[in-house]
Motif scaffolding. Structure first.
Motif, PDB file in Angstrom:
ATOM      1  N   SER A 152      -5.870  -2.816   9.284  1.00 58.89           N
ATOM      2  CA  SER A 152      -5.574  -1.430   9.349  1.00 58.89           C
ATOM      3  C   SER A 152      -5.018  -1.091   8.029  1.00 58.89           C
ATOM      4  O   SER A 152      -5.258  -0.065   7.753  1.00 58.89           O
ATOM      5  N   GLU A 153      -4.285  -1.831   7.421  1.00 55.94           N
ATOM      6  CA  GLU A 153      -4.038  -1.624   5.912  1.00 55.94           C
ATOM      7  C   GLU A 153      -5.215  -1.533   5.087  1.00 55.94           C
ATOM      8  O   GLU A 153      -5.257  -0.555   4.165  1.00 55.94           O
ATOM      9  N   SER A 212      -3.486  -6.651   6.426  1.00 55.65           N
ATOM     10  CA  SER A 212      -4.060  -6.554   7.784  1.00 55.65           C
ATOM     11  C   SER A 212      -5.233  -5.579   7.800  1.00 55.65           C
ATOM     12  O   SER A 212      -5.504  -5.000   6.528  1.00 55.65           O
ATOM     13  N   CYS A 257      -9.161  -4.188  -2.652  1.00 48.47           N
ATOM     14  CA  CYS A 257      -7.679  -4.487  -2.002  1.00 48.47           C
ATOM     15  C   CYS A 257      -7.184  -5.912  -2.276  1.00 48.47           C
ATOM     16  O   CYS A 257      -7.968  -6.869  -2.275  1.00 48.47           O
ATOM     17  N   LEU A 274       0.997  -1.344   0.004  1.00 50.19           N
ATOM     18  CA  LEU A 274      -0.087   0.009   0.170  1.00 50.19           C
ATOM     19  C   LEU A 274       0.847   1.183  -0.171  1.00 50.19           C
ATOM     20  O   LEU A 274       1.768   1.444   0.999  1.00 50.19           O
ATOM     21  N   GLN A 276      -6.900   1.799   5.846  1.00 43.71           N
ATOM     22  CA  GLN A 276      -6.084   2.983   5.026  1.00 43.71           C
ATOM     23  C   GLN A 276      -6.265   2.992   3.730  1.00 43.71           C
ATOM     24  O   GLN A 276      -6.467   4.272   3.198  1.00 43.71           O
ATOM     25  N   CYS A 329      -2.297  -5.758   0.612  1.00 40.57           N
ATOM     26  CA  CYS A 329      -2.582  -5.477   2.077  1.00 40.57           C
ATOM     27  C   CYS A 329      -2.619  -6.803   2.994  1.00 40.57           C
ATOM     28  O   CYS A 329      -3.090  -7.803   2.365  1.00 40.57           O
TER      29      CYS A 329
END
Length: 225
Positions: A124-125, A122, A137, A101, A128, A120
């Protein structure tokens, strides 16, 4: 510039469910692989930025697409920074895929309305990436970050997340069923789908048949889930 719109590209990815991923150092073979995938029903392909002067091969691939296979949607993969993304967008890429990312790449693609699928691994990724305008993603490397179990677990608190694993997806009933049952939007499949030296028409015919078989399997799995 891109031949196909952002919405058309994203819808095609989701509707077909398969994105063949490949790199070959020569344009003739790359164009043959693209045609074989197209004849098998895969309108969306990803050519990876893996070798020296890969951009030159991509330019010939895009020119061949424009002249002979205008319905094809072609993306550039293994793109890790904005300057490289800009180079491929200028060469005609309809979408950009990355193993990571990268904020600057996301912003560039968003400004140009080019779909960007970053790697990605996770929640969190993925969060984001959504913040940066990403629609689908890439889960990478798919097997190492947790496989179908990761996708299923992530979709529980984030059902809006659209996921496309690459790495760890095999063109088999078991693998495809596990991944699509976990809720993925599409699967990127590389060497496990695209094999061989492609030295004869029969080699390309095998790829066409395998591509059609995988797309058929995905369609049948989707009707059951």
């Amino acid at each position: 510039m891109a031949k196909h719109s952002r919405l058309e590209t994203l819808c095609a990815m989701k509707n077909i469910g398969l994105v063949p991923v490949f790199y070959r150092p020569d344009a003739e073979t790359s164009c043959g692989i693209m045609r074989a995938c197209a004849e098998g029903g895969a309108r969306v392909i990803e050519f990876t930025n893996r070798g020296d002067r890969a951009i030159d091969v991509f330019k010939e691939l895009a020119a061949y697409r424009d002249e002979s296979l205008p319905e094809m949607i072609i993306g550039a993969g293994s793109v890790c920074d904005a300057p490289t993304a800009a180079m491929y967008i200028a060469a005609g890429a309809d979408f950009i895929v990355s193993p990571i990312l990268d904020r600057e790449t996301a912003l560039l693609c968003n400004k140009r309305k080019i779909p960007y699928s970053p790697g990605c691994g996770s929640a969190s990724e993925i969060h984001q990436a959504h913040e940066l305008g990403v629609e689908i993603c890439k889960i990478f490397p798919g097997e190492q970050v947790g496989g179908p179990a990761f996708a299923k677990a992530l979709k529980a608190p984030m059902p809006w997340a659209e996921l496309m694993p690459t790495g760890g997806v095999a063109p088999t009933d078991k693998s495809l069923e596990e991944w699509f049952s976990a809720g993925i939007a599409a699967a990127g499949i590389g060497s496990k789908l695209i094999k061989g030296s492609f030295s004869s028409k029969e080699d390309y015919k095998k790829l066409t048949d395998k591509t059609a078989e995988v797309i058929s399997k995905i369609s049948k799995i989707r009707t059951k889930i």
